[in-house]
Design an enzyme around this catalytic site. Structure first.
Site, PDB file in Angstrom:
ATOM      1  N   GLY A 179     -38.476  29.375  40.071  1.00 31.17           N
ATOM      2  CA  GLY A 179     -37.285  28.707  40.594  1.00 31.17           C
ATOM      3  C   GLY A 179     -36.924  27.469  39.803  1.00 31.17           C
ATOM      4  CG  ASP A 180     -39.444  23.999  39.813  1.00 33.70           C
ATOM      5  OD1 ASP A 180     -38.595  23.430  40.519  1.00 33.70           O
ATOM      6  OD2 ASP A 180     -40.642  24.047  40.108  1.00 33.70           O
ATOM      7  CB  SER A 181     -38.304  28.121  34.718  1.00 34.93           C
ATOM      8  OG  SER A 181     -39.568  27.502  34.583  1.00 34.93           O
TER       9      SER A 181
END
Length: 408
Positions: A179-181
Site C-alpha cells: 500500500g505504501d509503495s
C-alpha cells in the site's frame, strides 16, 4: 523553476536533472516517491530529525551488523540534512530551502506542516511554482483525514486484504509494504503531472495521494461487480476463478512453477506439450468459459503431468511450445538468473559501511536518458555542509549556533 543539470548535456542528462525536491517525512510512502524521483535525476534533499534520522535507518526484516538493508535502497541518490522542523529556526530554514525548490514531498498527518507555518498557502506566497506532494493514509480532507493511516490499514480499506490469501483462512498480508509503495508510485506520477502543468502555467499545485485510494485504483472491476451485479469477490488462493489454467503446479523435484495458459490458442499449445492434444478440442476445455467451468479438474490433470517432470525439464518443454511459464523466484534465483544479469535488473552498489550491496536497478528504463543508482542511502546529515554552507550560504557563526542549539 528549473536548476542547472548537475552533469551531462540536455540530451543525455537524466530526465529530472535540475528538479529540486525537498523531502520531509519518514518511513515508506513518502520516501519511496523521493527514491523514484532521485533515481531519474532529481536532486532530493531529505530532511531528517537531528540525532535520530528517519526510522527507516533501523527498519528491515534482516540486518547486517545492525545496519538496515532497506535504507541503502529507499534513500539512494538522495542528500541527507538534519533539521528540527519543530523549532522556529528550523521552520525558517525550511522556508529558505523551499523558496528555490520545485517540489515539497511530505507524508505527515494532515495539518502537521500547517502548524509549522509550512502549509501550501503559506509557501506559495514565496514560491508560486512550488508543487506540494502530500502522501497520507486517507487524504487531506474527509472525515478520516486526521486519522493515523499506515499502509496496512489502507490495504484493508482499499479492498486488497480481503481478496488476498486462501478462502479457508483470514485475509492474508502481501509480504511487502504494498500500500505504501503504491501510494508513493502514484504520488510520483502526480508529481510529474503537476510539474508538466507548471511548465505551461507557471503555477504549482497540491498532489493529494491517499494510500487507500492508491490501493483501490488497482482493484480492477471490484466495485462495479458489486454495484451492478451484487457480486463480492472472495479470496481464491493461487488462482483467479474462471481463468484457467493459471496456477502453481508441482514438479518431481519439489519446485513450484506457475503456468498461465488461459487463452484458447495458448491452451492448445499446452495440451500439445502435455502429449494430449485432444484436450485442446475437448468441449470441456476448448473455450475460456468452458475451462472456467471445469477449472478444478483441468488443474488436476495438468498437475498430474507436471509432477512427473523436473522443474528444468518442465520449463524447457513449455518454453519450446510457447507456453508462458515461470519458476517461483526468491532472491537466490534472481541473483543467478542470466536474464536478470544480462539486463542488469539487479546492480551492486558500494556502501561505505556495508560494502557491495545488491539491489534492484532503476525502473522504468529509458534508452536515451536512463536513471542510475549513483550512491546508496547517505549517512545522517552527510550533506549538511553542502546545503547549509553552500546552497544557503549560511555563515559560520549561524551554522555553529544552530548546531549547538540542536536545530541542525
Amino acid at each position: 523553476m528549473t536548476h542547472e543539470p548537475p552533469d551531462g548535456t540536455p540530451d543525455t542528462a537524466p530526465p529530472l536533472a535540475g528538479v529540486r525536491v525537498i523531502e520531509m517525512g519518514s518511513l515508506i510512502a513518502g520516501p519511496f516517491c523521493g527514491q523514484l524521483l532521485a533515481d531519474h535525476g532529481a536532486e532530493v534533499i531529505k530532511i531528517e530529525p537531528p540525532g535520530v534520522g528517519d526510522p527507516m535507518r533501523e527498519w528491515g526484516r534482516e540486518k547486517s551488523d545492525g545496519r538496515s538493508l532497506w535504507w541503502p535502497i529507499i534513500a539512494r541518490n538522495k542528500k541527507s540534512i538534519t533539521l528540527d522542523l519543530r523549532t522556529g529556526d528550523g521552520q525558517q530554514i525550511a522556508r529558505d530551502l523551499l523558496a528555490d525548490a520545485d517540489v515539497l514531498l511530505e507524508n505527515f498527518r494532515p495539518g502537521t506542516v500547517e502548524k509549522w507555518g509550512l502549509g501550501f498557502d503559506q509557501l506559495t506566497r514565496i514560491n508560486p511554482g512550488l508543487v506540494m506532494v502530500r502522501v497520507s493514509g486517507f487524504g487531506q480532507h474527509g472525515p478520516y483525514a486526521e486519522r493515523p493511516g499506515y499502509g496496512a490499514i489502507a490495504e484493508a480499506m482499499g479492498g486488497l486484504r480481503y481478496v488476498v490469501g486462501d478462502p479457508s483462512t483470514p485475509p492474508s498480508r502481501v509480504g511487502i509494504s504494498l500500500g505504501d509503495s503504491l501510494a508513493a508510485t502514484f504520488a510520483t506520477l502526480g508529481t510529474l503531472l503537476a510539474l508538466r502543468a507548471r511548465d505551461r502555467t507557471g503555477t504549482g499545485q497540491v498532489v493529494d495521494a491517499a494510500i487507500y485510494e492508491a490501493v483501490l485504483a488497482l482493484m480492477e472491476s471490484l466495485v462495479p461487480e458489486y454495484g451492478l451485479a451484487g457480486f463480492v469477490r472472495e479470496r481464491s488462493g493461487p488462482i483467479l476463478p474462471n481463468v484457467a489454467p493459471s496456477n502453481v503446479y508441482p514438479t518431481s523435484d519439489g519446485a513450484m512453477v506457475l503456468i498461465a495458459a488461459n487463452q484458447d490458442t495458448v491452451f492448445r499449445r499446452l495440451a500439445t506439450a502435455m502429449g494430449r492434444p485432444e484436450l485442446g478440442t475437448d468441449q470441456r476445455y476448448a473455450s475460456h468459459t468452458a475451462r472456467g467451468r471445469h477449472q478444478a479438474e483441468l488443474d488436476a490433470q495438468i498437475a498430474d503431468w507436471t509432477r512427473t517432470l523436473t522443474v528444468d525439464t518442465l520449463t524447457e518443454t513449455l518454453i519450446a511450445h510457447s507456453v508462458p511459464v515461470g519458476k517461483i523466484y526468491r532472491a537466490p534465483e534472481m541473483l543467478t538468473d542470466p536474464h536478470f544479469q544480462a539486463r542488469r535488473t539487479i546492480v551492486s552498489v558500494d556502501d561505505p559501511a556495508l560494502g557491495a550491496v545488491p539491489m534492484q536497478n532503476v525502473f522504468p528504463r529509458l534508452d536515451r536518458t536512463p536513471g542510475v543508482v549513483r550512491h546508496p542511502g547517505p549517512a545522517l546529515g552527510a550533506h549538511n555542509d553542502e546545503i547549509y554552507r553552500g546552497l544557503l550560504a549560511m555563515t559560520d557563526e549561524r551554522y555553529t549556533r544552530l548546531r549547538s542549539a540542536g536545530v541542525i
